[in-house]
Scaffold this motif. Structure first.
Motif, PDB file in Angstrom:
ATOM      1  N   LEU A 117      20.514 -16.165  -0.495  1.00  0.00           N
ATOM      2  CA  LEU A 117      20.194 -14.749  -0.394  1.00  0.00           C
ATOM      3  C   LEU A 117      18.816 -14.529   0.222  1.00  0.00           C
ATOM      4  CD1 LEU A 117      20.877 -11.770  -1.000  1.00  0.00           C
ATOM      5  CD2 LEU A 117      19.907 -12.117  -3.287  1.00  0.00           C
ATOM      6  N   HIS A 118      18.772 -13.610   1.172  1.00  0.00           N
ATOM      7  CA  HIS A 118      17.515 -13.184   1.787  1.00  0.00           C
ATOM      8  C   HIS A 118      17.349 -11.695   1.549  1.00  0.00           C
ATOM      9  CE1 HIS A 118      18.582 -16.827   4.057  1.00  0.00           C
ATOM     10  NE2 HIS A 118      17.271 -17.010   4.093  1.00  0.00           N
ATOM     11  N   LEU A 119      16.104 -11.262   1.482  1.00  0.00           N
ATOM     12  CA  LEU A 119      15.774  -9.857   1.280  1.00  0.00           C
ATOM     13  C   LEU A 119      15.050  -9.317   2.505  1.00  0.00           C
ATOM     14  CD1 LEU A 119      15.331  -7.261  -0.440  1.00  0.00           C
ATOM     15  CD2 LEU A 119      13.260  -8.387  -1.346  1.00  0.00           C
ATOM     16  N   ALA A 120      15.575  -8.215   3.038  1.00  0.00           N
ATOM     17  CA  ALA A 120      14.893  -7.498   4.118  1.00  0.00           C
ATOM     18  C   ALA A 120      14.586  -6.089   3.631  1.00  0.00           C
ATOM     19  CB  ALA A 120      15.768  -7.436   5.371  1.00  0.00           C
ATOM     20  N   VAL A 121      13.351  -5.673   3.821  1.00  0.00           N
ATOM     21  CA  VAL A 121      12.930  -4.322   3.452  1.00  0.00           C
ATOM     22  C   VAL A 121      12.507  -3.612   4.738  1.00  0.00           C
ATOM     23  CG1 VAL A 121      11.304  -2.915   2.131  1.00  0.00           C
ATOM     24  CG2 VAL A 121      12.192  -5.047   1.147  1.00  0.00           C
ATOM     25  N   PHE A 122      13.175  -2.509   5.012  1.00  0.00           N
ATOM     26  CA  PHE A 122      12.850  -1.685   6.177  1.00  0.00           C
ATOM     27  C   PHE A 122      12.372  -0.329   5.682  1.00  0.00           C
ATOM     28  CE2 PHE A 122      15.795  -4.686   8.038  1.00  0.00           C
ATOM     29  CZ  PHE A 122      15.245  -4.935   9.291  1.00  0.00           C
ATOM     30  N   VAL A 123      11.386   0.205   6.351  1.00  0.00           N
ATOM     31  CA  VAL A 123      10.914   1.558   6.068  1.00  0.00           C
ATOM     32  C   VAL A 123      11.003   2.359   7.363  1.00  0.00           C
ATOM     33  CG1 VAL A 123       9.453   0.905   4.106  1.00  0.00           C
ATOM     34  CG2 VAL A 123       8.495   0.888   6.423  1.00  0.00           C
ATOM     35  N   PRO A 124      11.109   3.696   7.265  1.00  0.00           N
ATOM     36  CA  PRO A 124      11.328   4.503   8.464  1.00  0.00           C
ATOM     37  C   PRO A 124      10.123   4.646   9.397  1.00  0.00           C
ATOM     38  CG  PRO A 124      11.449   5.861   6.481  1.00  0.00           C
ATOM     39  CD  PRO A 124      11.262   4.457   6.041  1.00  0.00           C
ATOM     40  N   PHE A 125       8.911   4.411   8.891  1.00  0.00           N
ATOM     41  CA  PHE A 125       7.716   4.486   9.743  1.00  0.00           C
ATOM     42  C   PHE A 125       6.601   3.699   9.061  1.00  0.00           C
ATOM     43  CE2 PHE A 125       8.210   8.259   7.141  1.00  0.00           C
ATOM     44  CZ  PHE A 125       7.011   8.356   6.457  1.00  0.00           C
ATOM     45  N   GLU A 126       5.605   3.297   9.843  1.00  0.00           N
ATOM     46  CA  GLU A 126       4.571   2.397   9.334  1.00  0.00           C
ATOM     47  C   GLU A 126       3.757   2.966   8.178  1.00  0.00           C
ATOM     48  OE1 GLU A 126       3.448  -0.386  13.146  1.00  0.00           O
ATOM     49  OE2 GLU A 126       2.570   1.618  13.045  1.00  0.00           O
ATOM     50  N   GLY A 127       3.456   4.250   8.186  1.00  0.00           N
ATOM     51  CA  GLY A 127       2.649   4.837   7.129  1.00  0.00           C
ATOM     52  C   GLY A 127       3.440   5.217   5.890  1.00  0.00           C
ATOM     53  N   PHE A 128       4.672   4.770   5.825  1.00  0.00           N
ATOM     54  CA  PHE A 128       5.570   5.111   4.717  1.00  0.00           C
ATOM     55  C   PHE A 128       4.945   4.742   3.374  1.00  0.00           C
ATOM     56  CE2 PHE A 128       9.157   4.132   1.889  1.00  0.00           C
ATOM     57  CZ  PHE A 128       9.893   5.291   2.005  1.00  0.00           C
ATOM     58  N   GLY A 129       4.898   5.694   2.459  1.00  0.00           N
ATOM     59  CA  GLY A 129       4.426   5.448   1.098  1.00  0.00           C
ATOM     60  C   GLY A 129       2.927   5.566   0.895  1.00  0.00           C
ATOM     61  N   LYS A 130       2.165   5.779   1.953  1.00  0.00           N
ATOM     62  CA  LYS A 130       0.707   5.768   1.789  1.00  0.00           C
ATOM     63  C   LYS A 130       0.183   6.944   0.967  1.00  0.00           C
ATOM     64  CE  LYS A 130      -0.909   8.145   5.925  1.00  0.00           C
ATOM     65  NZ  LYS A 130      -1.675   8.012   7.147  1.00  0.00           N
ATOM     66  N   ASN A 131       0.970   8.009   0.819  1.00  0.00           N
ATOM     67  CA  ASN A 131       0.550   9.167   0.028  1.00  0.00           C
ATOM     68  C   ASN A 131       1.125   9.176  -1.384  1.00  0.00           C
ATOM     69  OD1 ASN A 131      -0.894  10.167   2.237  1.00  0.00           O
ATOM     70  ND2 ASN A 131       0.913  11.181   3.046  1.00  0.00           N
ATOM     71  N   TRP A 132       1.794   8.117  -1.764  1.00  0.00           N
ATOM     72  CA  TRP A 132       2.405   8.030  -3.080  1.00  0.00           C
ATOM     73  C   TRP A 132       1.351   7.748  -4.148  1.00  0.00           C
ATOM     74  CZ3 TRP A 132       6.905   4.096  -1.987  1.00  0.00           C
ATOM     75  CH2 TRP A 132       7.855   4.702  -1.162  1.00  0.00           C
ATOM     76  N   LYS A 133       1.779   7.907  -5.401  1.00  0.00           N
ATOM     77  CA  LYS A 133       0.947   7.495  -6.533  1.00  0.00           C
ATOM     78  C   LYS A 133       0.737   5.985  -6.447  1.00  0.00           C
ATOM     79  CE  LYS A 133       2.556  11.095  -9.642  1.00  0.00           C
ATOM     80  NZ  LYS A 133       3.276  11.394 -10.870  1.00  0.00           N
ATOM     81  N   GLU A 134      -0.377   5.531  -7.012  1.00  0.00           N
ATOM     82  CA  GLU A 134      -0.727   4.111  -6.943  1.00  0.00           C
ATOM     83  C   GLU A 134       0.370   3.193  -7.458  1.00  0.00           C
ATOM     84  OE1 GLU A 134      -4.505   2.395  -8.258  1.00  0.00           O
ATOM     85  OE2 GLU A 134      -5.429   4.325  -7.728  1.00  0.00           O
ATOM     86  N   ALA A 135       1.007   3.571  -8.555  1.00  0.00           N
ATOM     87  CA  ALA A 135       2.038   2.711  -9.145  1.00  0.00           C
ATOM     88  C   ALA A 135       3.193   2.493  -8.162  1.00  0.00           C
ATOM     89  CB  ALA A 135       2.559   3.314 -10.441  1.00  0.00           C
ATOM     90  N   ASN A 136       3.615   3.536  -7.464  1.00  0.00           N
ATOM     91  CA  ASN A 136       4.704   3.396  -6.492  1.00  0.00           C
ATOM     92  C   ASN A 136       4.250   2.633  -5.259  1.00  0.00           C
ATOM     93  OD1 ASN A 136       6.640   4.607  -8.083  1.00  0.00           O
ATOM     94  ND2 ASN A 136       6.247   6.655  -7.277  1.00  0.00           N
ATOM     95  N   GLN A 137       3.000   2.828  -4.842  1.00  0.00           N
ATOM     96  CA  GLN A 137       2.467   2.043  -3.721  1.00  0.00           C
ATOM     97  C   GLN A 137       2.464   0.557  -4.076  1.00  0.00           C
ATOM     98  OE1 GLN A 137      -1.255   3.358  -2.029  1.00  0.00           O
ATOM     99  NE2 GLN A 137      -0.637   5.500  -2.071  1.00  0.00           N
ATOM    100  N   ALA A 138       2.120   0.251  -5.314  1.00  0.00           N
ATOM    101  CA  ALA A 138       2.096  -1.147  -5.764  1.00  0.00           C
ATOM    102  C   ALA A 138       3.498  -1.746  -5.766  1.00  0.00           C
ATOM    103  CB  ALA A 138       1.473  -1.243  -7.161  1.00  0.00           C
ATOM    104  N   LYS A 139       4.493  -0.969  -6.170  1.00  0.00           N
ATOM    105  CA  LYS A 139       5.883  -1.458  -6.165  1.00  0.00           C
ATOM    106  C   LYS A 139       6.351  -1.739  -4.741  1.00  0.00           C
ATOM    107  CE  LYS A 139       7.038   1.009 -10.369  1.00  0.00           C
ATOM    108  NZ  LYS A 139       7.677   2.171 -10.953  1.00  0.00           N
TER     109      LYS A 139
END
Length: 189
Positions: free
Chosen positions: A72-94
């Motif tokens: 099993l391999h894991l790939a994580v894709f996000v829709p744009f590079e700055g994705f998540g940068k405005n989230w709460k710290e806990a979610n940014q850490a996840k």
């Protein structure tokens, strides 16, 4: 099917605001059961996004499942590079944890959020680079995953694309199974 897109509800859509919420335990139990089925049918890539909720829980499970399924391999894709940068710290850490544990990580668009076209482009990219999906979503309980469900339906009109759904009824069955297993363990333990 070797490349499976796993997506679904965001944590806040499920009323989950803490990692210790019993709903997380049941959701992970259900996801794990379905992922093991997919692994036994040939999945070797779990592809997901970085949304808090089903996507990041699936990423955690992929890391856990690698112990018994080293293919099993894991790939994580996000829709744009700055994705998540405005989230709460806990979610940014996840999200940072998922990135660090992924075998592959990428953004489908360079830069920060520019418009809805990035989210649609992300969906198109994922659909064209996976063999099927595991979708935790129920039409009776709307959420942002409705957009993914609609994109999958449109894609199925052009190409075979199996979607394994985990709806609220199935989640309730898994909750019952989980509770039975816990009770049996207490009784036998």
């Amino acid at each position: 099917m070797s490349r499976i897109w796993v997506t679904g509800y965001r944590s806040y859509e499920l009323g989950v605001f803490k990692d210790k919420d019993p709903k997380v335990t049941v959701l992970k139990y259900a996801l794990k059961k379905r992922l093991v089925e997919q692994l036994e049918q040939g999945m070797d890539w779990l592809i997901t996004g970085g949304q808090p909720g089903v996507e990041l829980w699936a990423a955690d499970l992929a890391v856990e499942l690698k112990k018994d399924y080293p293919q099993l391999h894991l790939a994580v894709f996000v829709p744009f590079e700055g994705f998540g940068k405005n989230w709460k710290e806990a979610n940014q850490a996840k999200l940072a944890k998922a990135k660090s544990q992924a075998d592959f990580f990428a953004a489908t668009y360079k830069g920060d959020y520019q418009g809805p076209f990035q989210l649609q482009g992300y969906q198109d990219f994922i659909l064209n680079h996976t063999d099927g999906a595991l979708l935790v979503y129920d039409n009776e309980f709307e959420g942002k995953s409705a957009y993914d469900a609609q994109a999958m339906t449109r894609f199925q009109e052009k190409a075979p694309y199996p979607v394994n759904r985990l709806d609220m009824e199935a989640l309730q069955e898994y909750a019952n199974d989980y509770q039975e297993a816990v009770n049996e363990e207490r009784w036998n333990g």
